[in-house]
Design a protein around this motif. Structure first.
Motif, PDB file in Angstrom:
ATOM      1  N   HIS A 165     -19.960  -3.564 -43.703  1.00  0.00           N
ATOM      2  CA  HIS A 165     -20.192  -2.577 -44.775  1.00  0.00           C
ATOM      3  C   HIS A 165     -18.917  -2.241 -45.548  1.00  0.00           C
ATOM      4  CE1 HIS A 165     -22.082   0.554 -46.992  1.00  0.00           C
ATOM      5  NE2 HIS A 165     -21.432   1.548 -46.389  1.00  0.00           N
ATOM      6  N   HIS A 166     -17.845  -1.958 -44.859  1.00  0.00           N
ATOM      7  CA  HIS A 166     -16.644  -1.526 -45.578  1.00  0.00           C
ATOM      8  C   HIS A 166     -15.924  -2.682 -46.263  1.00  0.00           C
ATOM      9  CE1 HIS A 166     -16.490   2.621 -43.443  1.00  0.00           C
ATOM     10  NE2 HIS A 166     -17.371   2.550 -44.420  1.00  0.00           N
TER      11      HIS A 166
ATOM     12  N   HIS B 192     -11.270   7.067 -46.834  1.00  0.00           N
ATOM     13  CA  HIS B 192     -12.664   6.670 -46.652  1.00  0.00           C
ATOM     14  C   HIS B 192     -12.881   6.508 -45.152  1.00  0.00           C
ATOM     15  CE1 HIS B 192     -16.167   4.311 -48.560  1.00  0.00           C
ATOM     16  NE2 HIS B 192     -16.479   4.491 -47.296  1.00  0.00           N
TER      17      HIS B 192
ATOM     18  N   TYR C 162     -14.241  10.085 -49.005  1.00  0.00           N
ATOM     19  CA  TYR C 162     -15.634   9.623 -48.959  1.00  0.00           C
ATOM     20  C   TYR C 162     -15.972   9.271 -47.519  1.00  0.00           C
ATOM     21  CZ  TYR C 162     -19.841   7.058 -50.415  1.00  0.00           C
ATOM     22  OH  TYR C 162     -21.141   6.626 -50.598  1.00  0.00           O
TER      23      TYR C 162
ATOM     24  N   GLU D  76     -17.892  -3.066 -49.404  1.00  0.00           N
ATOM     25  CA  GLU D  76     -17.553  -2.032 -50.389  1.00  0.00           C
ATOM     26  C   GLU D  76     -16.249  -2.398 -51.111  1.00  0.00           C
ATOM     27  OE1 GLU D  76     -17.423   2.114 -49.374  1.00  0.00           O
ATOM     28  OE2 GLU D  76     -19.042   1.919 -47.929  1.00  0.00           O
TER      29      GLU D  76
ATOM     30  N   CYS E 119     -18.968   7.696 -45.172  1.00  0.00           N
ATOM     31  CA  CYS E 119     -20.274   7.037 -45.207  1.00  0.00           C
ATOM     32  C   CYS E 119     -21.277   7.904 -44.459  1.00  0.00           C
ATOM     33  CB  CYS E 119     -20.202   5.660 -44.562  1.00  0.00           C
ATOM     34  SG  CYS E 119     -19.527   4.481 -45.732  1.00  0.00           S
TER      35      CYS E 119
ATOM     36  N   CYS F 285     -22.477   2.921 -52.007  1.00  0.00           N
ATOM     37  CA  CYS F 285     -21.203   3.587 -51.698  1.00  0.00           C
ATOM     38  C   CYS F 285     -20.166   3.271 -52.775  1.00  0.00           C
ATOM     39  CB  CYS F 285     -20.699   3.182 -50.319  1.00  0.00           C
ATOM     40  SG  CYS F 285     -21.684   3.906 -48.999  1.00  0.00           S
TER      41      CYS F 285
HETATM   42 ZN    ZN Z   1     -20.828   3.396 -47.047  1.00  0.00          ZN
END
Ligand code: ZN
Ligand code: AMP
Length: 476
Positions: free
Chosen positions: A249-250, A239, A28, A253, A30, A224
């Protein structure tokens, strides 16, 4: 099978890659927020993801790759404050949100294709097309007690996760001290983040949805978690994103997904360093942003940009300059010229010694600078038969993606920076007249006038070069 070593942000170590499922990699990356063109820094993130994917393929893995398209919920500050970038993009251009989303998603796909990234092999889910999945995800977090409500939305309580901030070892205590400057007073902890935001009654939003908590829109991070789970499952192999995604952000997630599944979300977190421009951060306020179309406007091929990027390791901060790009284009031009003009069309064998070294370099956390240096050693090595050189270069290019598999004379000319050579007889009348006038001025030794006319032609997009048997004209 050769080992693959990857630098994992999760424990800050280079680790040997083991897939979750034999022979398959789930990945994945982003993706872009489609409120503007992706700048060349953003494009570094996708070229990195592409080389990573190609490296896995080179090692005989099947790859399932997802890049999300963020078309709602990403606010102007990563800390859930400010305007929705998509909504404000539409206001800026005086058009509907749908138009902004389409225009910049299409532009992104064009950029990807120009950079020799095969978009057919990638899945591109849009956040707005997965609203029910995001709501369901938040509902599960709600049921498990991870959420609380404030006047502007539903938030994730990060204090309930012992390991919050584990990616990149974020100093959340330090953040708490800085809490005095925190804008949102209703947040319980400075690191808490929005899962769902209520539409502001004072503002008219174009994109909003009903939810169990009220009309609004999803926070940026939840897309996400929800989309990677839907398309790749509860646990994924790799990722990626730029280093700016590590602290907020991560980690968010991870908090969301691991709270829902109770399992480790990602085995290998990988991050590309930033691209700088002329020594500075890419930023609208500095006004130094460069887009791929600017690169093309200056007569450079997008492939030259790709080549230039690969001459640095993805984990080093790199400085973009036009001179550096010029150097890259010259090198790439030479490579294609050798390939097209000297190595013939017959395939030989991949040279084992070079092949092994190449494999070792790219499996060593994508050491593309070493791989490119090796490529030049091969080009210069006179002991290798030309058809073997051809085959070995083609095999390298499966990972590097420098366009050798579709190289031809036209591409060589393009890379020479001169554009296509045009037949004088077939030029538009006004252009032909200027070329003739200039030729006459030259013959009359009126060089000042000849130069003026050359500039005039340039303004109109034509470059003129004086050859022994007369002028040669190229499109710029
Ligand atoms: Zn993301
Ligand atoms: P965004 O569209 O802002 O969500 O960013 C898209 C991707 O580009 C993310 O993976 C970012 O981390 C990455 N990115 C942003 N700025 C840069 C930069 N200057 N250099 C490299 N990657 C960047």
């Amino acid at each position: 099978m050769k080992p693959i070593l990857l630098q994992n942000t999760l424990n800050n170590k280079k680790e040997e890659f083991t897939p979750r499922r034999d022979g398959v990699v789930s990945m994945y990356n982003c993706g872009p927020t489609v409120y503007n063109y992706a700048h060349i820094g953003n494009l570094r993130a996708y070229i990195f993801a592409d080389v990573l994917k190609r490296m896995f393929a080179y090692n005989d893995y099947d790859i399932k790759q997802v890049i999300n398209i963020t078309d709602v919920g990403h606010l102007t500050s990563d800390a859930d404050e400010g305007e929705d970038k998509i909504e404000s993009g539409a206001k800026r251009e005086g058009v509907k949100v749908q138009k902004i989303i389409k225009q910049y998603t299409d532009a992104f796909m064009d950029d990807m294709k120009k950079l020799n990234i095969d978009i057919k092999e990638i899945e591109f889910p849009k956040a707005t097309e997965h609203i029910p999945e995001q709501i369901a995800f938040i509902q599960t977090l709600d049921e498990k007690g991870y959420t609380y409500k404030t006047s502007d939305g539903i938030y994730f309580d990060t204090s309930l996760r012992e390991d919050y901030g584990k990616l990149g070892n974020i100093d959340t205590k330090g953040l708490e001290e800085g809490a005095r400057i925190e804008k949102n007073k209703e947040k319980k902890n400075p690191t808490d983040f929005a899962l769902w935001k209520f539409s502001d009654p004072k503002e008219q939003r174009e994109q909003e949805w009903d939810s169990p908590w009220g009309v609004g829109f999803p926070g940026w991070h939840i897309e996400c978690s929800a989309m990677s789970r839907k398309l790749l499952g509860n646990q994924i192999d790799v990722h990626t994103g730029g280093v700016d995604h590590i602290p907020v952000h991560h980690n968010n997630e991870i908090a969301q997904t691991e709270s829902v599944t109770g399992k480790q979300f990602v085995n290998y977190w990988m991050h590309n360093e930033h691209l700088m421009i002329e020594g500075q951060k890419i930023s609208k306020s500095i006004g130094n942003t460069v887009y791929l179309r600017n690169i093309e406007d200056r007569g450079f091929s997008p492939l030259s940009f790709r080549y230039w990027l690969l001459t640095s390791h993805y984990r080093t901060q790199t400085n973009f300059t036009w001179e550096a790009l010029e150097g890259a284009q010259t090198a790439l031009f030479k490579l294609h010229k050798h390939f097209v003009e000297e190595y013939g069309t017959k395939n030989g064998e991949v040279n084992q010694e070079y092949g092994n070294k190449f494999h070792e370099f790219i499996n060593d956390d994508l050491d593309t600078p070493k791989a490119i240096a090796l490529l030049w050693d091969l080009v210069k090595d006179e002991s290798i038969p030309k058809e073997d050189k051809r085959s070995t270069l083609l095999s390298f290019d499966k990972v590097l993606g420098l366009g050798l598999d579709h190289s031809n004379k036209k591409l060589v000319t393009l890379l020479s920076g001169k554009g296509e050579k045009l037949e004088i007889g077939k030029l538009p009348k006004t252009i032909k007249a200027l070329v003739d006038e200039r030729e006459k001025a030259r013959k009359d030794k009126d060089f000042e006038k000849a130069d003026e006319l050359r500039d005039k032609l340039k303004e109109k997009g034509y470059e003129i070069e004086d050859k022994e048997d007369g002028p040669e004209v190229h499109k710029i």
